[in-house]
Design a protein around this motif. Structure first.
Motif, PDB file in Angstrom:
ATOM      1  N   LEU A 235      38.870  13.840  30.609  1.00 59.67           N
ATOM      2  CA  LEU A 235      38.079  15.069  30.722  1.00 59.67           C
ATOM      3  C   LEU A 235      38.510  15.852  31.961  1.00 59.67           C
ATOM      4  O   LEU A 235      38.735  17.065  31.905  1.00 59.67           O
ATOM      5  CB  LEU A 235      36.593  14.728  30.807  1.00 59.67           C
ATOM      6  CG  LEU A 235      35.953  14.053  29.581  1.00 59.67           C
ATOM      7  CD1 LEU A 235      34.526  13.642  29.902  1.00 59.67           C
ATOM      8  CD2 LEU A 235      35.983  14.968  28.374  1.00 59.67           C
ATOM      9  N   LEU A 261      29.642  15.380  32.891  1.00 58.36           N
ATOM     10  CA  LEU A 261      29.711  16.586  32.052  1.00 58.36           C
ATOM     11  C   LEU A 261      28.987  17.747  32.718  1.00 58.36           C
ATOM     12  O   LEU A 261      29.464  18.893  32.682  1.00 58.36           O
ATOM     13  CB  LEU A 261      29.116  16.319  30.675  1.00 58.36           C
ATOM     14  CG  LEU A 261      29.777  15.216  29.838  1.00 58.36           C
ATOM     15  CD1 LEU A 261      29.094  15.094  28.482  1.00 58.36           C
ATOM     16  CD2 LEU A 261      31.262  15.496  29.658  1.00 58.36           C
ATOM     17  N   ILE A 271      33.978  22.842  27.946  1.00 54.70           N
ATOM     18  CA  ILE A 271      33.683  21.592  27.239  1.00 54.70           C
ATOM     19  C   ILE A 271      32.900  21.908  25.968  1.00 54.70           C
ATOM     20  O   ILE A 271      31.905  22.635  26.006  1.00 54.70           O
ATOM     21  CB  ILE A 271      32.857  20.625  28.104  1.00 54.70           C
ATOM     22  CG1 ILE A 271      33.586  20.311  29.410  1.00 54.70           C
ATOM     23  CG2 ILE A 271      32.569  19.329  27.342  1.00 54.70           C
ATOM     24  CD1 ILE A 271      32.805  19.435  30.342  1.00 54.70           C
ATOM     25  N   LEU A 286      34.220  15.065  22.401  1.00 55.59           N
ATOM     26  CA  LEU A 286      34.227  16.012  23.514  1.00 55.59           C
ATOM     27  C   LEU A 286      35.606  16.654  23.624  1.00 55.59           C
ATOM     28  O   LEU A 286      36.614  15.951  23.703  1.00 55.59           O
ATOM     29  CB  LEU A 286      33.881  15.300  24.827  1.00 55.59           C
ATOM     30  CG  LEU A 286      32.517  14.592  24.878  1.00 55.59           C
ATOM     31  CD1 LEU A 286      32.369  13.823  26.185  1.00 55.59           C
ATOM     32  CD2 LEU A 286      31.376  15.586  24.719  1.00 55.59           C
ATOM     33  N   VAL A 288      37.987  19.456  25.778  1.00 58.90           N
ATOM     34  CA  VAL A 288      38.097  20.136  27.072  1.00 58.90           C
ATOM     35  C   VAL A 288      39.380  20.949  27.113  1.00 58.90           C
ATOM     36  O   VAL A 288      40.443  20.473  26.696  1.00 58.90           O
ATOM     37  CB  VAL A 288      38.097  19.128  28.243  1.00 58.90           C
ATOM     38  CG1 VAL A 288      38.159  19.859  29.583  1.00 58.90           C
ATOM     39  CG2 VAL A 288      36.860  18.242  28.196  1.00 58.90           C
TER      40      VAL A 288
END
Length: 423
Positions: A235, A261, A271, A286, A288
Motif C-alpha cells: 500500500l 488506511l 485508495i 484494496l 492504491v
C-alpha cells in the motif's frame, strides 16, 4: 530512483499473523476440530503450532488447511520439554495466559531477541490472578507454575492486544468473572474469535470486556484474511513510487487494524475498497495509485491501530511534501528491535531528513534523499527489513540489507510478491 521501480498489478498477501496465532490457540482449547484455511506459515505461527504439539495437541498441516484436534481447556498435557517460542512475542504472551491456569509447570524460552523483550506487562496481571511466574528481571526464560486462577478487574496501564489477550485466555480458566478495562481500544481479534468459539464466555461494553469462565469452546472453520500489516508494505510502496498502481486482494479490514488506511488517506493517497466480505473478520480488495503526498501527524491515540505499520508511515512521511510528525509510539522501542532508533539510523543512511523523538519521529519529506551508506541493516527485525526494501526502490544505486532473511518471521514470500509487481 531505480529504473523499472514502478509497481503494477494484483497480488494476494499471506494470511493475517494475529488471526493465525489465535486460530491455533482457540482451536487447541476447543472441543472438536478447527479447520483453518489461508493460515500464515511464518516462523512465528509455526512456533505457536510447535508449542501446542508439545502440550499434547494433534495438529495436521496440509497444503490446503490446518486441522487442530482440540482437547478442551482442561485437556492440555504437561510438556516434557521447554516450550520454545522462537522469536514470537505474540506466542509468548498469549500462551503464557493459557499456561497460567493449567495444573502443571511450564518453562518458556525464546531466541536471543525475544529474550530481551519485556514480560512484566503480562507477569503483573497473571500474578494478580494467582499464578506464580519466575523470570530473571522480567525476561525469558520464564517458569510458569500453573494454578487455579481467580477472576480480577484489571485496568490496563497501556493499550496492548497481547496483554489483553493473555488475560482473556487466563480468565477462561478462572473461578469467577474477569473484567478488563482498556484506556484505548486495541486490536480485538481475540474477542472476535472468542465470540465465535464460545459466545457465552465474553461480553463487550465500549472499553470494557467481561470474561465468564466455565463455558466450553467449540471448534470452528476459520478462513484467515490477508494480513493488513503485510499488505501495508505494498500500500505504501504504491503510494510513494511514481506511476504505481497496485491492487491487493482479500485484505483483513478489522477496524482496530485499519489505522494505516486512515493515515494514507490523510496524506492524500488514492485508495479504493471493493469486494468487501464478512467472515470471522471482514476483508476487502484494496487498490492504491501513486499521487502527490502531503505531510501528516500521527499521535498516541492512533498508535494501537497501526503500531506495526509505524516504520512504513515514517517512510510515507519521507515522501510527503512537508514536515510530518509521529508521536506516542514508545512501544516501538520494545519490539524485535528498538524500531524508533533503528529507523532513524537506517533512514539517515538513505539521506532522509529524520529527527528522533523519545516516542517517535519528525520527518521532512520535502528534502531530497542523498544516499550516504549503501549497507543497510535490518537489525534482524522483519518489519525493518521489508520497510528498507521498499525504500530502496526510490534509491538510484544498489543497496544491501543485512539479515534480510528475518522476513521469514512474518512474510516469507515478500520478495516473490514484490517481484510480481515489478515484472
Amino acid at each position: 530512483m531505480q529504473t523499472n521501480s514502478r509497481l503494477s498489478g494484483t497480488i494476494s498477501v499471506p494470511g493475517d499473523k494475529s488471526i493465525s496465532h489465535r486460530s491455533i490457540i482457540l482451536g487447541a482449547l476447543s472441543n472438536g476440530t478447527t479447520k483453518i484455511t489461508n493460515f500464515l506459515r511464518s516462523a512465528d505461527c509455526i512456533s505457536t503450532m510447535g508449542v501446542f504439539r508439545n502440550l499434547g495437541v494433534q495438529i495436521d498441516d496440509t497444503p490446503a488447511e490446518i486441522t487442530v484436534h482440540g482437547v478442551g481447556i482442561k485437556g492440555l498435557q504437561a510438556p516434557k520439554v521447554d516450550l520454545d517460542m522462537g522469536n514470537s512475542g505474540t506466542s509468548t504472551r498469549l500462551i503464557s495466559g493459557v499456561l497460567a491456569g493449567q495444573p502443571f509447570v511450564s518453562r518458556v524460552m525464546g531466541d536471543a531477541s525475544l529474550s530481551k523483550r519485556p514480560m512484566k506487562r503480562i507477569i503483573t496481571p497473571l500474578s494478580e490472578m494467582g499464578s506464580e511466574i519466575d523470570a530473571v528481571e522480567n525476561h525469558l526464560p520464564m517458569t510458569i507454575h500453573g494454578t487455579q486462577l481467580h477472576g480480577i478487574q484489571y485496568e490496563m496501564p497501556v493499550a496492548s492486544a497481547q496483554v489483553k489477550s493473555a488475560i482473556i485466555l487466563a480468565a477462561l480458566q478462572a473461578d469467577g468473572d474477569t473484567t478488563i478495562i482498556e484506556p484505548v481500544k486495541s486490536r480485538d481479534h481475540t474477542e472476535n474469535m472468542l465470540e465465535r468459539f464460545s459466545p457465552d464466555s465474553i461480553e463487550k461494553h465500549d472499553h470494557q470486556i467481561v470474561i465468564h469462565p466455565h463455558h466450553e469452546l467449540a471448534g470452528q472453520a476459520v478462513h484467515v484474511p490477508g494480513d493488513i500489516s503485510s499488505a501495508a508494505f505494498f500500500l505504501v510502496a504504491a503510494a510513494i513510487v511514481p506511476g504505481s498502481e497496485v491492487t491487493i486482494q482479500n485484505v483483513g479490514i478489522n477496524p482496530t487494524r485499519t489505522g494505516i488506511l486512515n493515515v494514507l488517506k490523510r496524506a492524500g493517497a488514492s485508495i479504493t475498497e471493493t469486494n468487501r466480505t464478512t467472515g470471522v473478520e471482514a476483508s476487502a480488495d484494496l487498490a492504491v495509485k501513486a499521487t502527490e503526498l502531503k505531510p501528516f501527524t500521527v499521535t498516541g491515540h492512533e498508535i494501537p491501530g497501526l503500531v506495526d505499520e509505524v516504520p512504513l508511515l515514517a517512510l510515507l512521511a519521507a515522501r510527503a511534501n512537508g514536515v510530518s510528525k509521529i508521536t506516542g509510539a514508545e512501544e516501538l522501542r520494545f519490539k524485535e528491535s528498538d524500531r524508533i532508533s533503528v529507523i532513524v539510523t537506517e533512514f539517515k543512511k538513505l539521506g532522509i531528513a529524520i529527527e528522533e523523538l523519545p516516542d517517535g519521529f519528525i520527518i521532512d519529506g520535502s528534502k531530497p534523499w542523498h544516499l550516504n551508506d549503501a549497507k543497510l541493516n535490518s537489525h534482524k527485525d522483519h518489519r525493518i527489513a521489508m520497510t528498507l526494501k521498499i525504500a530502496s526502490l526510490l534509491v538510484d544505486q544498489p543497496v544491501t540489507i543485512k539479515d534480510f532473511d528475518s522476513i521469514k518471521i512474518s512474510y516469507p514470500t515478500f520478495n516473490d510478491d514484490l517481484a510480481k509487481l515489478r515484472s
